[in-house]
Design a protein around this motif. Sequence first.
Motif, PDB file in Angstrom:
ATOM      1  N   ARG A  50       0.845  -1.188   0.000  1.00 22.24           N
ATOM      2  CA  ARG A  50       0.000   0.000   0.000  1.00 22.24           C
ATOM      3  C   ARG A  50       0.881   1.240   0.000  1.00 22.24           C
ATOM      4  O   ARG A  50       1.409   1.638   1.029  1.00 22.24           O
ATOM      5  N   ILE A  51       1.023   1.813  -1.185  1.00 19.67           N
ATOM      6  CA  ILE A  51       1.837   3.016  -1.296  1.00 19.67           C
ATOM      7  C   ILE A  51       1.037   4.208  -0.791  1.00 19.67           C
ATOM      8  O   ILE A  51      -0.196   4.213  -0.858  1.00 19.67           O
ATOM      9  N   PRO A  52       1.688   5.220  -0.274  1.00 19.04           N
ATOM     10  CA  PRO A  52       0.939   6.388   0.219  1.00 19.04           C
ATOM     11  C   PRO A  52       0.260   7.124  -0.937  1.00 19.04           C
ATOM     12  O   PRO A  52       0.816   7.259  -2.018  1.00 19.04           O
ATOM     13  N   PHE A  53      -0.947   7.571  -0.674  1.00 17.46           N
ATOM     14  CA  PHE A  53      -1.736   8.264  -1.684  1.00 17.46           C
ATOM     15  C   PHE A  53      -1.491   9.758  -1.584  1.00 17.46           C
ATOM     16  O   PHE A  53      -1.440  10.319  -0.495  1.00 17.46           O
ATOM     17  N   SER A  54      -1.330  10.395  -2.725  1.00 17.34           N
ATOM     18  CA  SER A  54      -1.073  11.828  -2.757  1.00 17.34           C
ATOM     19  C   SER A  54      -2.342  12.596  -2.392  1.00 17.34           C
ATOM     20  O   SER A  54      -3.345  12.537  -3.099  1.00 17.34           O
ATOM     21  N   LEU A  55      -2.284  13.309  -1.289  1.00 14.23           N
ATOM     22  CA  LEU A  55      -3.429  14.090  -0.843  1.00 14.23           C
ATOM     23  C   LEU A  55      -3.700  15.248  -1.803  1.00 14.23           C
ATOM     24  O   LEU A  55      -4.854  15.614  -2.034  1.00 14.23           O
ATOM     25  N   HIS A  56      -2.646  15.784  -2.388  1.00 15.48           N
ATOM     26  CA  HIS A  56      -2.816  16.894  -3.328  1.00 15.48           C
ATOM     27  C   HIS A  56      -3.591  16.428  -4.562  1.00 15.48           C
ATOM     28  O   HIS A  56      -4.460  17.142  -5.065  1.00 15.48           O
ATOM     29  N   PHE A  57      -3.281  15.229  -5.053  1.00 17.81           N
ATOM     30  CA  PHE A  57      -4.019  14.682  -6.194  1.00 17.81           C
ATOM     31  C   PHE A  57      -5.491  14.493  -5.835  1.00 17.81           C
ATOM     32  O   PHE A  57      -6.376  14.775  -6.636  1.00 17.81           O
ATOM     33  N   PHE A  58      -5.757  14.028  -4.630  1.00 22.54           N
ATOM     34  CA  PHE A  58      -7.130  13.840  -4.179  1.00 22.54           C
ATOM     35  C   PHE A  58      -7.877  15.174  -4.141  1.00 22.54           C
ATOM     36  O   PHE A  58      -9.032  15.256  -4.566  1.00 22.54           O
TER      37      PHE A  58
END
Length: 117
Positions: A50-58
């Motif tokens: 589980r790679i960290p998800f980019s909050l900025h992309f979200f």
Amino acid sequence: MLMMLMMATIIMLISSITMMLASILSKKSFYDREKNSPFECGFDPKCSARIPFSLHFFLIAIIFLIFDVEIALLLPIIIIMKYSNMIMWMMTSTFFLFILLIGLYHEWNQGALEWAN
């Protein structure tokens, strides 16, 4: 009035039964460490799957969805123009566009629209 109360009771009963059945049937009864871990050709994984998800992309995606819905709300304004009072239509359209522009300015001012830092 009694008929509406009875129908509301029946609807609540059916929806409650459906939610309980979904809750009972969807639960996994067997939690195993091996089955829950990612599979890499029989070896233990070297790093987390589980790679960290980019909050900025979200945030950019959420802003896109919000403005996409707003565009869908803007399209019928053109069709409504010939069926409504022109002064009322102009005031409503201007107010709606003003709110959209304030929201866009706020997002821009907060830096949410800048992709690269």
